[in-house]
Motif scaffolding. Sequence first.
Motif, PDB file in Angstrom:
ATOM      1  N   TRP A   1     -26.950  13.808  -2.264  1.00  9.42           N
ATOM      2  CA  TRP A   1     -27.499  15.194  -2.008  1.00  9.42           C
ATOM      3  C   TRP A   1     -27.494  15.559  -0.468  1.00  9.42           C
ATOM      4  N   VAL A   2     -26.820  14.386   0.550  1.00 12.00           N
ATOM      5  CA  VAL A   2     -27.664  15.089   2.110  1.00 12.00           C
ATOM      6  C   VAL A   2     -26.098  15.121   2.982  1.00 12.00           C
ATOM      7  N   VAL A   3     -25.788  14.201   3.352  1.00 12.51           N
ATOM      8  CA  VAL A   3     -24.641  13.686   4.158  1.00 12.51           C
ATOM      9  C   VAL A   3     -23.061  13.782   3.017  1.00 12.51           C
ATOM     10  N   PHE A   4     -23.030  13.250   2.022  1.00 15.98           N
ATOM     11  CA  PHE A   4     -21.487  14.376   1.197  1.00 15.98           C
ATOM     12  C   PHE A   4     -21.484  14.958   1.191  1.00 15.98           C
ATOM     13  N   PRO A   5     -22.587  16.110   0.556  1.00 13.30           N
ATOM     14  CA  PRO A   5     -22.652  17.658   0.997  1.00 13.30           C
ATOM     15  C   PRO A   5     -21.609  18.300   2.351  1.00 13.30           C
ATOM     16  N   VAL A   6     -22.349  17.569   3.511  1.00 13.79           N
ATOM     17  CA  VAL A   6     -22.198  18.359   4.407  1.00 13.79           C
ATOM     18  C   VAL A   6     -20.983  18.020   4.984  1.00 13.79           C
ATOM     19  N   GLU A   7     -20.280  16.262   4.678  1.00 17.77           N
ATOM     20  CA  GLU A   7     -18.872  15.867   4.734  1.00 17.77           C
ATOM     21  C   GLU A   7     -18.375  16.768   4.192  1.00 17.77           C
ATOM     22  N   VAL A   8     -18.463  17.309   3.125  1.00 17.83           N
ATOM     23  CA  VAL A   8     -17.158  17.723   2.149  1.00 17.83           C
ATOM     24  C   VAL A   8     -17.625  19.596   2.558  1.00 17.83           C
ATOM     25  N   ALA A   9     -18.587  20.160   3.367  1.00 14.77           N
ATOM     26  CA  ALA A   9     -18.239  21.693   3.754  1.00 14.77           C
ATOM     27  C   ALA A   9     -17.949  21.261   4.772  1.00 14.77           C
ATOM     28  N   ALA A  10     -17.944  20.584   6.404  1.00 21.10           N
ATOM     29  CA  ALA A  10     -17.036  20.167   6.846  1.00 21.10           C
ATOM     30  C   ALA A  10     -15.750  19.970   6.755  1.00 21.10           C
ATOM     31  N   LEU A  11     -15.268  19.298   6.070  1.00 26.71           N
ATOM     32  CA  LEU A  11     -13.842  19.431   5.459  1.00 26.71           C
ATOM     33  C   LEU A  11     -13.404  20.601   4.803  1.00 26.71           C
ATOM     34  N   LEU A  12     -14.031  21.857   3.927  1.00 29.75           N
ATOM     35  CA  LEU A  12     -13.454  22.473   4.165  1.00 29.75           C
ATOM     36  C   LEU A  12     -13.002  24.034   4.955  1.00 29.75           C
ATOM     37  N   VAL A  13     -14.176  23.677   5.842  1.00 34.28           N
ATOM     38  CA  VAL A  13     -14.171  24.467   6.793  1.00 34.28           C
ATOM     39  C   VAL A  13     -12.812  24.070   7.249  1.00 34.28           C
ATOM     40  N   LEU A  14     -12.607  22.506   8.004  1.00 31.18           N
ATOM     41  CA  LEU A  14     -11.366  22.214   8.943  1.00 31.18           C
ATOM     42  C   LEU A  14     -10.482  22.200   8.392  1.00 31.18           C
ATOM     43  N   LEU A  15     -10.544  23.024   6.763  1.00 29.58           N
ATOM     44  CA  LEU A  15      -8.628  23.327   6.318  1.00 29.58           C
ATOM     45  C   LEU A  15      -8.737  24.764   6.442  1.00 29.58           C
ATOM     46  N   SER A  16      -9.794  25.194   5.714  1.00 31.84           N
ATOM     47  CA  SER A  16      -9.761  26.894   6.122  1.00 31.84           C
ATOM     48  C   SER A  16      -8.870  26.821   7.391  1.00 31.84           C
ATOM     49  N   VAL A  17      -9.768  26.409   8.065  1.00 30.44           N
ATOM     50  CA  VAL A  17      -9.089  26.909  10.229  1.00 30.44           C
ATOM     51  C   VAL A  17      -7.743  26.587  10.780  1.00 30.44           C
ATOM     52  N   SER A  18      -7.402  25.278  10.201  1.00 32.93           N
ATOM     53  CA  SER A  18      -6.094  24.923  10.007  1.00 32.93           C
ATOM     54  C   SER A  18      -4.891  26.166   9.548  1.00 32.93           C
ATOM     55  N   GLY A  19      -5.708  26.747   8.461  1.00 29.70           N
ATOM     56  CA  GLY A  19      -4.425  27.726   7.746  1.00 29.70           C
ATOM     57  C   GLY A  19      -3.158  27.095   7.101  1.00 29.70           C
ATOM     58  N   ARG A  20      -2.842  25.995   6.511  1.00 29.09           N
ATOM     59  CA  ARG A  20      -2.121  25.436   6.060  1.00 29.09           C
ATOM     60  C   ARG A  20      -1.903  25.084   4.490  1.00 29.09           C
ATOM     61  N   VAL A  21      -1.939  25.171   3.684  1.00 30.26           N
ATOM     62  CA  VAL A  21      -1.312  25.718   2.376  1.00 30.26           C
ATOM     63  C   VAL A  21      -1.417  24.346   2.034  1.00 30.26           C
ATOM     64  N   ALA A  22      -0.216  23.618   2.547  1.00 31.59           N
ATOM     65  CA  ALA A  22      -0.148  21.770   2.375  1.00 31.59           C
ATOM     66  C   ALA A  22      -1.616  20.910   2.293  1.00 31.59           C
ATOM     67  N   PRO A  23      -2.367  20.829   2.929  1.00 31.33           N
ATOM     68  CA  PRO A  23      -3.008  20.131   2.458  1.00 31.33           C
ATOM     69  C   PRO A  23      -4.218  20.775   1.197  1.00 31.33           C
ATOM     70  N   LEU A  24      -4.168  21.978   1.358  1.00 31.77           N
ATOM     71  CA  LEU A  24      -4.630  22.268  -0.134  1.00 31.77           C
ATOM     72  C   LEU A  24      -4.434  21.812  -0.856  1.00 31.77           C
ATOM     73  N   VAL A  25      -3.070  21.474  -1.129  1.00 33.05           N
ATOM     74  CA  VAL A  25      -1.723  21.179  -1.803  1.00 33.05           C
ATOM     75  C   VAL A  25      -2.292  19.731  -2.716  1.00 33.05           C
ATOM     76  N   GLY A  26      -1.981  18.737  -1.325  1.00 33.36           N
ATOM     77  CA  GLY A  26      -2.556  17.358  -1.143  1.00 33.36           C
ATOM     78  C   GLY A  26      -3.739  17.118  -1.756  1.00 33.36           C
ATOM     79  N   LEU A  27      -4.877  17.613  -1.011  1.00 33.52           N
ATOM     80  CA  LEU A  27      -6.225  18.019  -2.306  1.00 33.52           C
ATOM     81  C   LEU A  27      -6.455  18.519  -3.963  1.00 33.52           C
ATOM     82  N   VAL A  28      -5.606  18.501  -3.755  1.00 30.03           N
ATOM     83  CA  VAL A  28      -5.243  19.228  -5.993  1.00 30.03           C
ATOM     84  C   VAL A  28      -4.722  18.118  -6.368  1.00 30.03           C
ATOM     85  N   LEU A  29      -3.627  17.914  -5.737  1.00 32.54           N
ATOM     86  CA  LEU A  29      -2.940  16.665  -5.951  1.00 32.54           C
ATOM     87  C   LEU A  29      -4.173  15.326  -6.205  1.00 32.54           C
ATOM     88  N   TYR A  30      -4.579  15.283  -5.025  1.00 24.71           N
ATOM     89  CA  TYR A  30      -5.990  13.459  -4.735  1.00 24.71           C
ATOM     90  C   TYR A  30      -6.768  13.978  -6.147  1.00 24.71           C
TER      91      TYR A  30
END
Length: 317
Positions: A200-229
Motif C-alpha cells: 500500500w505504500v512502497v509499491f504504489p510509490v515505485e509504480v508512480a515513479a516508473l510512470l513519471v520516468l516513462l512520461s519524461v522519456s517521451g518514448r512509445v516503445a517502453p509503453l508498448v513493452g509495458l502493454v505486452l508485459y
Amino acid sequence: MAICFASVLLTNSSIWLVSSQLLLLLLALTVAATYVSLLNDWTDRADDARAGKANGLAHTSGGRVALLLGVCLLAGAGFGWYFWRISPVVTGLYLGTWVVFTAYSLPPVRLKGRALAGVLADAAGAHFFPQLTGVTLMAASLHQHLPLLWLGGVGVWALACGMRNIIWHQLSDATNDAEAGMNTFVTRFGASTVRRVVEWVVFPVEVAALLVLLSVSGRVAPLVGLVLYVGLTLIRYYRWKMTLTVVQPQFHSHVLLNEYYEVFLPLSLLLAAWWHQPADALVLLGFGVLFGPTLWRTVRLFGRAAWWLTGQRWPTG
C-alpha cells in the motif's frame, strides 16, 4: 542497464557511443557486488550458525577473506579513480554503494540488524546508488545534462524498488533471521504488517515513479513493452493460474514488474534506439549475449502464450 539506455536516448544520442562505458560500469558494479557478498557472508557467520543456515565462508580463513576483500577494494579504487576523471559526482555515487554496504554488514554499525535502517541501506546500496551512478556516468560521458525530474524519478523509483526486493528477501528468510535473533524489518514488525506497508505504500510509490520516468522519456516503445508485459501477466494469472505477488514469495507465483525491468524495458529501448541509430544494433546484440538466459525464458513464455491464443497446444519435449 535499462535506465542507462533510457538516459542516453533522453539526450538523443546513440547508445553505441557509450557502449564501452556501459561495460566498464557493469564491471565496476560486479566488483562492488563481489565485495558486498564476501563481506556480508563473512560477518553473517555467527548468525547463520545459530540459525543452522549454510554459509559459504564458514570454514574460510580470515587471511584469505581479507585478501579477497583487499583485491575488491583495490579494483574499486581503480574504477573510482577513472570515474573521477569523468565526473566527481559519478565517483561519489559509486563510493556510496561501498560505504552504505560496509555500514550494512560490518560491526559495530551493522545496519542489517536495525529494522528499517537495514532496509534503506540495502535498497540504497543495491539500487539507489548504482542506478544514479549509471545515469550520471551516461550524462557526463556524453557531456549532457539530464532533467532534474528524471534524476529525481530514477532515485525514488530505485529506492522503492530496492526496498521491495530486500523485504522480499527478508520475508523468504524470516524463519532463519528469527532463530538467529536478527532484528530485521520483518522480524521486528511482523510479516503481515510489512507486507501491507509494501503493498500500500512502497509499491504504489515505485509504480508512480516508473510512470513519471516513462512520461519524461517521451518514448512509445517502453509503453508498448509495458502493454505486452501486462498481457503476458494476465495470461499467467487467468490461463496458467499463477499467483501475482508484490512482495510475498509463494509457490507458482509471479513477482510483478521484475520481468518488465529485466526484459521488456531494456529490449524496447534498444529496439527504439536501433530504429534511429543503426549502430545501436551492436548494443542490442551485446545485450542478448550478456543476458541471453533471462531473455530466452521470456521469449519461450511469449511463444507459449501466443500458441495458446491461436488455439494450439504448446509442444513439449
